[in-house]
Design a protein around this motif. Structure first.
Motif, PDB file in Angstrom:
ATOM      1  N   ALA A  84       0.869  -1.167   0.000  1.00 62.24           N
ATOM      2  CA  ALA A  84       0.000   0.000   0.000  1.00 62.24           C
ATOM      3  C   ALA A  84       0.907   1.218   0.000  1.00 62.24           C
ATOM      4  N   GLU A  88      -5.675   7.921   4.603  1.00 66.72           N
ATOM      5  CA  GLU A  88      -6.377   6.856   3.885  1.00 66.72           C
ATOM      6  C   GLU A  88      -6.849   7.320   2.511  1.00 66.72           C
ATOM      7  N   ASP A  89      -7.101   6.341   1.640  1.00 72.06           N
ATOM      8  CA  ASP A  89      -7.702   6.617   0.332  1.00 72.06           C
ATOM      9  C   ASP A  89      -9.223   6.668   0.440  1.00 72.06           C
ATOM     10  N   TYR A  90      -9.780   5.899   1.361  1.00 71.28           N
ATOM     11  CA  TYR A  90     -11.224   5.825   1.577  1.00 71.28           C
ATOM     12  C   TYR A  90     -11.500   5.646   3.065  1.00 71.28           C
ATOM     13  N   THR A 123     -14.661   3.675   5.076  1.00 70.35           N
ATOM     14  CA  THR A 123     -15.793   2.799   4.785  1.00 70.35           C
ATOM     15  C   THR A 123     -16.389   2.273   6.082  1.00 70.35           C
ATOM     16  N   GLU A 149      -9.277   2.815   4.644  1.00 74.13           N
ATOM     17  CA  GLU A 149      -8.894   1.850   3.605  1.00 74.13           C
ATOM     18  C   GLU A 149      -7.876   2.459   2.656  1.00 74.13           C
ATOM     19  N   TYR A 150      -7.017   1.579   2.151  1.00 71.59           N
ATOM     20  CA  TYR A 150      -5.936   1.969   1.253  1.00 71.59           C
ATOM     21  C   TYR A 150      -5.994   1.129  -0.008  1.00 71.59           C
ATOM     22  N   VAL A 151      -5.723   1.738  -1.140  1.00 67.30           N
ATOM     23  CA  VAL A 151      -5.619   1.006  -2.393  1.00 67.30           C
ATOM     24  C   VAL A 151      -4.261   0.329  -2.408  1.00 67.30           C
ATOM     25  N   ARG A 171      -8.359  -3.486  -1.751  1.00 63.28           N
ATOM     26  CA  ARG A 171      -8.492  -2.447  -0.733  1.00 63.28           C
ATOM     27  C   ARG A 171      -8.072  -3.068   0.596  1.00 63.28           C
ATOM     28  N   THR A 212      -7.987  -2.810   4.500  1.00 63.86           N
ATOM     29  CA  THR A 212      -8.803  -2.191   5.540  1.00 63.86           C
ATOM     30  C   THR A 212      -8.037  -2.163   6.856  1.00 63.86           C
TER      31      THR A 212
END
Length: 115
Positions: free
Chosen positions: A16, A48-50, A52, A66-68, A83, A85
């Motif tokens: 990541a 983080e990228d997201y 959730t 979450e990270y790509v 992804r 988490t």
């Protein structure tokens, strides 16, 4: 084929951003995501990228970073965009990866995995 005698864990490698890791991950057929990584890795990954929401086994909801990234089950040579988490204290491999493999839970003693 990969055989893990460390039931019910498989060794995975993940990336990541610029962080590369390797860990034994618990196989969880009830987790719909890809790979849960411990919250303690947050400082290594940055923002983080997201974010959730996840429903836990007890029905409660938690927000997770979450990270790509990419996940590879060690020794199988198949990399999966995923992804990652950030949640809890353990590495957990979910259906996002498991569903791409043929997995045999062999009498509670070992796991056989193949692409």
């Amino acid at each position: 084929m990969l055989v893990s005698e460390d039931y019910p864990y498989l060794e995975v490698q993940f990336v990541a951003r610029n962080y590369k890791g390797r860990a034994k991950a618990y196989l969880d057929t009830g987790f719909d995501g890809y790979l849960i990584i411990p919250s303690s890795l947050a400082s290594n990954l940055g923002p983080e990228d997201y974010a959730t929401w996840w429903e836990l086994g007890n029905g409660s909801l938690v927000e997770a970073r979450e990270y790509v990234g990419v996940v590879e089950v060690s020794d199988l040579g198949t990399s999966v965009p995923a992804r990652l988490t950030l949640l809890g204290n353990d590495f957990v491999l979910g259906r996002g990866i498991i569903d791409r493999l043929r997995i045999t839970f062999d009498h509670g003693q070992r796991i056989e995995a193949e692409t």
